[in-house]
Design a protein around this motif. Structure first.
Motif, PDB file in Angstrom:
ATOM      1  N   THR A 145       6.382 -24.125  17.648  1.00 17.91           N
ATOM      2  CA  THR A 145       5.247 -25.003  17.345  1.00 17.91           C
ATOM      3  C   THR A 145       4.358 -25.173  18.574  1.00 17.91           C
ATOM      4  N   ALA A 146       4.996 -25.323  19.731  1.00 14.85           N
ATOM      5  CA  ALA A 146       4.225 -25.612  20.937  1.00 14.85           C
ATOM      6  C   ALA A 146       3.500 -24.388  21.484  1.00 14.85           C
ATOM      7  N   PRO A 154       1.018 -21.736  22.284  1.00 15.13           N
ATOM      8  CA  PRO A 154      -0.382 -21.622  21.874  1.00 15.13           C
ATOM      9  C   PRO A 154      -0.796 -20.223  21.437  1.00 15.13           C
ATOM     10  N   THR A 155      -0.080 -19.201  21.874  1.00 15.97           N
ATOM     11  CA  THR A 155      -0.533 -17.844  21.591  1.00 15.97           C
ATOM     12  C   THR A 155       0.285 -17.165  20.510  1.00 15.97           C
ATOM     13  N   TRP A 205      -5.467 -14.475  24.741  1.00 16.74           N
ATOM     14  CA  TRP A 205      -4.511 -14.617  23.635  1.00 16.74           C
ATOM     15  C   TRP A 205      -4.515 -16.018  23.045  1.00 16.74           C
ATOM     16  N   LEU A 206      -4.991 -16.980  23.848  1.00 14.89           N
ATOM     17  CA  LEU A 206      -5.077 -18.330  23.318  1.00 14.89           C
ATOM     18  C   LEU A 206      -5.980 -18.365  22.089  1.00 14.89           C
ATOM     19  N   GLY A 222      -4.586 -15.143  19.498  1.00 13.77           N
ATOM     20  CA  GLY A 222      -3.339 -15.422  18.780  1.00 13.77           C
ATOM     21  C   GLY A 222      -3.236 -16.886  18.411  1.00 13.77           C
ATOM     22  N   GLN A 226      -2.670 -20.478  17.568  1.00 18.33           N
ATOM     23  CA  GLN A 226      -1.654 -21.142  16.749  1.00 18.33           C
ATOM     24  C   GLN A 226      -2.122 -22.549  16.442  1.00 18.33           C
ATOM     25  N   SER A 228      -0.233 -25.628  17.646  1.00 18.55           N
ATOM     26  CA  SER A 228      -0.036 -25.862  19.076  1.00 18.55           C
ATOM     27  C   SER A 228      -1.196 -26.647  19.657  1.00 18.55           C
ATOM     28  N   ALA A 233      -3.212 -24.643  22.173  1.00 20.54           N
ATOM     29  CA  ALA A 233      -4.202 -23.714  21.600  1.00 20.54           C
ATOM     30  C   ALA A 233      -5.499 -24.475  21.335  1.00 20.54           C
TER      31      ALA A 233
END
Lengths: 187, 839, 376
Positions: free
Chosen positions: A73-74, A76-77, C105-106, C109, C111, C114, C117
């Protein structure tokens, strides 16, 4: 298929074979002065938790491969992800930027920062990943002399791990956090 | 001077900054790529699995070594192996192979003993010089002035070395390990080795481990214990051994009081009539009639010309109950009616006899639960509960292994063995049983060939009697302590005082007396008094600093060996397989080759007599010819002992790494075959002890060291974990897996104002020796007791780097006074200390 | 001339700062705490930049110019200060990464679950909108009336900036607040504290660094910043108290917060300087019009906020729950040299950027862009 680990607290004599075997995943750290500064430990994915009060109690702690993983979950990529075929929590190092939120997020403290690559590390390491992919046991399970470890598919009722879960009293760690870990502790 | 406009300046600075940024970014990218490359390195595995047995400690468990690209990386257990490993020690073998500490070349001391100054010399120089020195020593003091000691490495070959050098003085470490138990076993069963008598863990219901952790040594035993889902374990120990983490029950006890605890259990079982009467009557000497002088009543006492070893009992099959030969009596009484107690001797006088059982009951009655609780610190109710559980489950009490703790273990083990006999759990499924005969060939036996006595090796060499007469001179420690298998402490006396006769040369083969013997100052003094000290090892133990020559042995991954499976009840054999050559910069040679080469250069005829040849000076040739034929002879003899085809034996060993010859057969001794005791039965009352002037029944005797009294005085007990061995303790993973602290109970810590991590100074009460260590405050050690791991801390060798982790902590043997136990000799590992907080 | 010196000094500071910070990245070592003082510095500078933007929006969005157009006259400096103080935030957080050059990628990709992100996304938008606002104010401010056709643009930019800033705080707070692994962080409290803290720190930063531009309007700004400081200090006190009260109900969180509460630095720095000192000086400025009191108050606030960033971010990681009940993982954290280098370097970058701007941008009310569209 959901691969999971089992650890039998009734049988584990803290011999350390699993921990030392696990260090085979990080040969570059074998003779380092400080192979794992974050844990003050070997370069290995398993650490020891000991209660020094009352009846001596031990936990061997490694990645719990949570179904509801806070590290996933944490991230970011999306580098930290759950492998759909196996249910194992993996790290795609191509996408990892090294923000360390997975290390911070893990309530089990199952991750550490590799002192040379500065990537987060956890079970399974690179060697065991390949062993598992070949259908073999991870090194910790393969060595245990007390038969205190198991690994396998909990979606297969015939697997030895499924049978043990059915037969014995099992618990999981920090269940109240809702992580749904797949590391079963036989009590 | 060129005038710079503001704009120009800005442009220049901007360009400069831009360049710097680009350069920095490029360099950062390069570093990032390097880190990524290291992380992404996903070399495909090239795995090989080779079965062998482990030599990281003395248990020698069967393991499968995992090699990746030809390098050992990990270890696996072998399902089905009668003694499968592996523990942390075995798992750390990848660090042994290419360890920077590994002894690489022969070393010759150049400084004073203890300075640790050496020069590297070539093998020929070292061996020739050692041979010359040895020759000179033998000329002056005889062959028996040579002593050899070893641990379990190469132990099968040690017998050969006694013949090679014509000395009786091969003295192992049993005096500081299992010796006391060995004497107790011999006195009870006639079978003495701790491996030959063991609980049947596969089938046991209830195991009482007193002075035995189970979890410390043989993982093969651990494997059997843990597979038995029905097994309850109770471990009694001043500190919580690792098995206390399992479902086992840990009962803390005051050190040195085990016998009182066990006698209390015996008392409860006897007084509550929980014993197996049938078994005691038929298969033990419990019904034997004992005279007031402590000797057994024999036929010769009551009848002229009667047998001196025909022991008498009171047989209730007759009416009234009358004296009978124990071998013929059908209902020998354990408890005598008063009217039958008087026996008339052949000279007309009469004596009042008691049965051995009654004497045992009397002895045990000294320790009712309340009294035992006072002595041991165990609650009264716990003692009663354990006694009743033990009887109800028909439990088994482990006969111990490493037993030299307080100097009173002979009595403790006697009591343990008697406890097993009381519930009739001898050689039955789930009981204390005797291992199958291994049928493993001795490497050298003396026999008569064509009318002449020779020492014949398994590979057919014959040494004439004249050459080995010296080998039968009395062994130094056996002169002093004939009952024990060995008491190495006496070797130091022989070195220092020439008592009973001088020892001038000592070979240490894979063993460290400084790690295993008590009163380290005495060990060092003895080393300094030796004319020749040779260490053959793979790592720098503390002893090397005092050696004249240090010779690098090969490690077990680099050679082949065949041996019987030590810790299995079955008759089985396994092999060590050569899977590697020593690393290129390590010029290691087999200890066997080293000893033979020294012998060849000093006393060539002796070496030739045992089948050695000059060509074997070439280590490769020795391996290809001598060792190969040695191993083949061993396998041949083994196969013929078991009436099997040697090709079958060889194939099993090649493919599986082990072969099972015969599974343990239960109910043999003393049921179908007599035990090798004077009575042929289990001796509750030890007749052998009577013969050698020892107490035939166990009792609680005080430890040999001064007991702690003041509030800052403690017992200092030491022990091991599945990570501790003299060699494994130096492996890098052990930096984290072995604690080099001294454990202290929180109540004691609070009383003394000591916190976790504080530095304390310990002073041996009997020696005054002081050492410092950090404290770990934990309830895993009993109040009034301090614990530290032995063999793994306080290392001093100058060949260890100054910041090596094994230097931390203490070697508790420095503080110990090395007082030998009466009767058995042998030392105590525990001692007592005074504690003072330093910071 | 003055501009040349400022620009030159600025460039040097930027270079030096980047070198030191990047050198810190090269010598990066494993710290016992995964998120150490670099993260604290990141939070600190994030609050300062976003807070500064929020304060600017009092004019840019809500249109309040001040009785003599004071706010309009300093808005260029204010916006530049926001951008300049964002640079240290981005520098520290990028250099905390193992692979900063892979940060794309932040977004690639991304998320959604997150918080980090979202930080990347929100900061991307923030940077874009802030730069747009900077370009606008450098070209068109101060102006009596909005240039024809650009009213909508001005509104859009300033509205977007306010919205994105308002989203930044709770998201930043929840970067920490969602972590069940760190009881001292877990909860909703950080978002609100960051919002208040942003005003607190934004006002402090502007009152200090915009001093050359605000001193001619002394009493107005004494009142303006003074008011913001007093209100934010009062609210901050409440927010901090809330954190400690919340922590007192969670045993592991309390282990950490108790240590802070009963330590001298907390009372000296947070309470004495950061609350009482700032409030008193702000009150002085507000009631007597002493603008000179504000820079001192700013320094107090900056020091207190830095300390607060440490005990909010780092301290709760020092004692963590262990998997066996009743046991804890205790971390023996010490600030490492490489972390200090990055933080110090990043600070120099921020100072240098601000100085550079003062040197080459038309930040003063009378200054106009003459070269390259935005340079003076």
């Amino acid at each position: 298929m959901r691969l999971a680990y089992l650890w039998d607290s009734r049988k584990c004599i803290a011999c350390g074979a699993c921990i030392i075997n696990c260090a085979a995943n990080y040969p570059e750290l074998r003779f380092e002065k400080e192979p794992n500064p974050m844990w003050k430990w070997l370069g290995a994915n398993i650490r020891r938790v000991i209660r020094e009060k009352g009846k001596p109690e031990l936990r061997l702690l490694s990645c719990q491969h949570c179904e509801n993983a806070p590290c996933v979950t944490a991230c970011p990529t999306g580098a930290s992800y759950i492998e759909p075929e196996t249910g194992l929590v993996k790290l795609n190092k191509d996408k990892c930027i090294g923000c360390k939120s997975c290390i911070v997020a893990c309530p089990y403290g199952a991750r550490w920062l590799h002192p040379k690559t500065m990537y987060p590390e956890k079970c399974p390491g690179p060697v065991c990943e390949q062993l598992i992919a070949r259908g073999e046991e991870p090194l910790c399970v393969a060595v245990c002399p007390a038969e205190a470890r198991d690994f396998g598919d909990i979606d297969d009722p015939q697997s030895s791990i499924s049978q043990k879960i059915k037969r014995h009293r099992v618990s999981r760690m920090l269940e109240h956090l809702g992580t749904e870990p797949k590391y079963f502790v036989v009590r | 001077m060129v005038s710079l406009t503001r704009r120009d300046f800005v442009k220049l600075a901007g360009a400069f900054a831009g360049l710097a940024l680009v350069g920095g970014a490029a360099y950062a990218a390069r570093t990032q790529v390097q880190r990524m490359a290291l992380a992404q390195k996903k070399e495909p595995l090239e795995l090989q699995y080779v079965r062998t047995f482990c030599s990281m400690c003395g248990a020698l468990c069967g393991i499968e070594v995992v090699l990746n690209g030809g390098k050992p990386i990990a270890v696996r257990a072998i399902d089905g192996q009668p003694q499968t490993g592996a523990c942390g020690r075995g798992a750390s073998l990848p660090w042994l192979y290419d360890n920077p500490l590994r002894l690489r070349k022969p070393l010759k001391r150049v400084g004073e003993k203890g300075e640790g100054k050496f020069v590297e010399v070539d093998w020929d120089t070292a061996l020739n010089e050692i041979a010359a020195k040895l020759k000179a020593i033998v000329e002056k003091h005889g062959f028996k002035s040579i002593a050899i000691t070893h641990h379990d490495i190469w132990s099968g070959y040690m017998g050969l070395f006694q013949y090679l050098f014509g000395t009786p003085n091969r003295v192992d470490h049993s005096g500081s390990c299992f010796g006391h138990g060995t004497v107790a076993r011999r006195h009870t069963f006639g079978i003495e080795h701790h491996r030959f008598v063991d609980p049947d863990y596969d089938n046991a219901n209830y195991v009482l481990a007193v002075g035995r952790t189970i979890s410390t040594a043989s993982m093969g035993v651990v494997n059997r214990v843990m597979r038995n889902e029905n097994l309850r374990i109770v471990v009694v120990d001043p500190r919580a051994p690792e098995i206390a983490f399992t479902s086992a029950e840990w009962i803390p006890i005051i050190p040195g009081t085990d016998a009182a605890f066990l006698l209390s259990l015996i008392h409860i079982i006897i007084s509550e009539r929980l014993y197996d009467e049938e078994f005691l009557m038929r298969f033990t000497n419990a019904p034997f009639l004992i005279k007031p002088d402590g000797r057994p009543l024999v036929e010769a006492d009551i009848r002229e010309g009667g047998g001196t070893t025909v022991y008498l009992v009171m047989d209730a099959a007759a009416t009234p109950p009358s004296l009978a030969d124990h071998r013929r009596a059908t209902r020998p009484l354990l408890l005598l009616p008063e009217e039958r107690r008087e026996v008339t001797l052949k000279d007309g006088s009469s004596v009042r006899v008691k049965t051995a059982f009654e004497l045992l009951a009397e002895r045990a009655a000294k320790y009712p639960p309340a009294e035992a609780s006072k002595i041991t610190g165990i609650p009264k109710d716990t003692i009663v509960r354990i006694a009743r559980e033990f009887a109800a489950y028909r439990g088994v009490a482990d006969d111990t292994w490493y037993a030299a703790k307080n100097g009173n273990e002979y009595d403790v083990v006697r009591a343990l063995l008697i406890l097993n006999a009381l519930v009739g759990n001898i050689d039955r499924r789930g009981g204390l049983v005797f291992r199958e005969d291994q049928g493993f060939p001795s490497f050298v036996t003396e026999r008569t060939v064509e009318g002449r006595r020779v020492a014949e090796t398994v590979y057919g060499a014959r040494m004439p009697e004249a050459m080995f007469a010296d080998r039968h001179a009395p062994r130094v420690d056996r002169v002093k302590y004939p009952e024990n298998t060995s008491t190495f402490d006496v070797v130091f006396d022989a070195i220092l005082k020439g008592d009973p006769y001088p020892i001038k040369a000592l070979f240490l083969i894979g063993s460290s007396p400084m790690a295993r013997e008590m009163k380290t100052s005495k060990v060092i003094e003895a080393y300094k008094n030796l004319e020749l000290l040779v260490v053959i090892d793979v790592l720098p133990q503390d002893d090397v600093d005092y050696a004249d020559y240090v010779l690098p042995d090969t490690i077990f991954l680099e050679r082949d060996e065949t041996t019987d499976i030590k810790w299995s009840l079955h008759a089985a054999t396994h092999v060590q397989k050569k899977m590697l050559d020593p690393p290129p910069d390590v010029d290691a040679r087999d200890a066997l080759w080293i000893m033979f080469e020294i012998a060849r250069r000093a006393f060539p005829e002796r070496a030739y007599a045992l089948g050695w040849k000059d060509e074997y000076a070439d280590h490769k040739r020795y391996r290809e010819e001598f060792m190969k034929s040695f191993e083949e002879a061993v396998k041949s003899r083994l196969a013929s002992n078991w009436r099997m085809d040697v090709a079958v034996v060889r194939r099993e060993l090649d493919e599986k790494g082990y072969i099972m010859f015969k599974p343990k057969e239960f109910g043999v001794r003393p049921y179908r075959t007599a035990l090798p005791t004077p009575s042929g039965k289990v001796e509750i009352y030890s007749l052998r002890a009577v013969t050698v002037g020892m107490d035939p029944l166990p009792d609680q005797r005080p430890p040999l060291y001064t007991l702690p009294k003041a509030p800052n005085e403690f017992y200092l007990v030491n022990g091991k974990s599945p990570n501790v061995s003299v060699h494994a303790a130096l492996m890098e993973p052990m930096k984290y897996l072995i604690e080099r602290s001294v454990w202290m109970n929180p109540k004691d810590a609070e009383r003394l104002g000591i916190k976790d991590g504080d530095l304390i100074e310990l002073e041996g009460i009997d020696t005054g020796v002081k050492r410092r260590a950090r404290v770990k405050v934990t309830e895993r050690v009993r109040e009034g007791v301090l614990f530290t791991y032995a063999q793994s801390a306080g290392r001093t060798s100058k060949l260890l780097p100054p910041d090596h982790f094994a230097r931390e902590g203490i070697n508790p043997h420095h503080l110990n006074d090395a007082r030998p136990a009466p009767g058995t000799g042998g030392n105590t590992h525990n001692t007592s200390v005074r504690v003072r907080k330093v910071m | 001339m003055r501009g040349l010196i400022l620009a030159g000094v600025g460039l040097l500071l930027i270079l030096a700062g980047l070198s030191i910070a990047v050198a810190g990245w090269f010598t990066k070592s494993v710290h016992l705490v995964p998120w150490g003082v670099m993260l604290s510095a990141y939070v600190f500078f994030s609050l300062m930049t976003a807070g500064s933007s929020m304060i600017n929006s009092i004019y840019t969005l809500f249109g309040y110019k001040g009785p003599a157009g004071e706010l309009q006259n300093i808005v260029k400096a204010g916006v530049w200060f926001s951008l300049a103080s964002a640079l240290p935030a981005w520098t520290t957080i990028l250099l905390d990464l193992t692979k900063p050059l892979n940060s794309y990628w932040l977004l690639l990709g991304f998320q959604p679950a997150s918080r980090i992100a979202w930080m990347a996304l929100l900061y991307g938008i923030y940077a874009t909108v802030l730069i747009a606002e900077l370009l606008y104010v450098l070209r068109y401010e101060p102006a009596k009336e909005v240039v024809k056709g650009l009213a909508a643009v001005k509104l859009a930019i300033s509205l977007a900036l306010v919205i994105v800033s308002l989203m930044l705080y709770p998201n930043l707070g929840q970067v920490f607040g969602v972590m069940t692994s760190v009881p001292g962080w877990f909860g909703a409290h950080m978002g609100l504290l960051f919002l208040i803290g942003a005003f607190y720190l934004g006002a402090a930063g502007q009152a200090l660094f915009l001093y050359p531009y605000i001193k001619r309007y002394g009493s107005f700004f004494a009142g303006f910043y003074g008011r913001i400081m007093i209100i934010s200090t009062a609210l901050l006190t409440v927010a901090i108290a809330w954190i400690f009260i919340t922590a007192s109900h969670l045993p592991i969180a309390w282990v950490n917060y108790e240590k802070v509460l009963f330590s001298a630095p907390f009372w000296l720095i947070q309470v004495l300087l950061g609350i009482m000192g700032v409030a008193a000086l702000a009150l002085l400025a507000l009631s007597r019009g002493y603008l000179q009191a504000l820079p001192i108050a700013s320094i107090f606030a900056i020091v207190a906020a830095a300390y607060m960033a440490y005990y909010l971010i780092v301290s709760p990681q020092l004692v963590l729950p262990e998997v066996l009940e009743g046991l804890t993982r205790v971390v023996d954290y010490h600030i490492a040299g490489d972390e200090l280098m990055v933080v110090f370097g990043a600070t120099l970058v921020g100072l240098g950027a601000y100085s550079l701007g003062m040197g080459i941008l038309p930040l003063g009310a009378e200054e106009k862009p003459k070269r390259l569209f935005i340079l003076k």
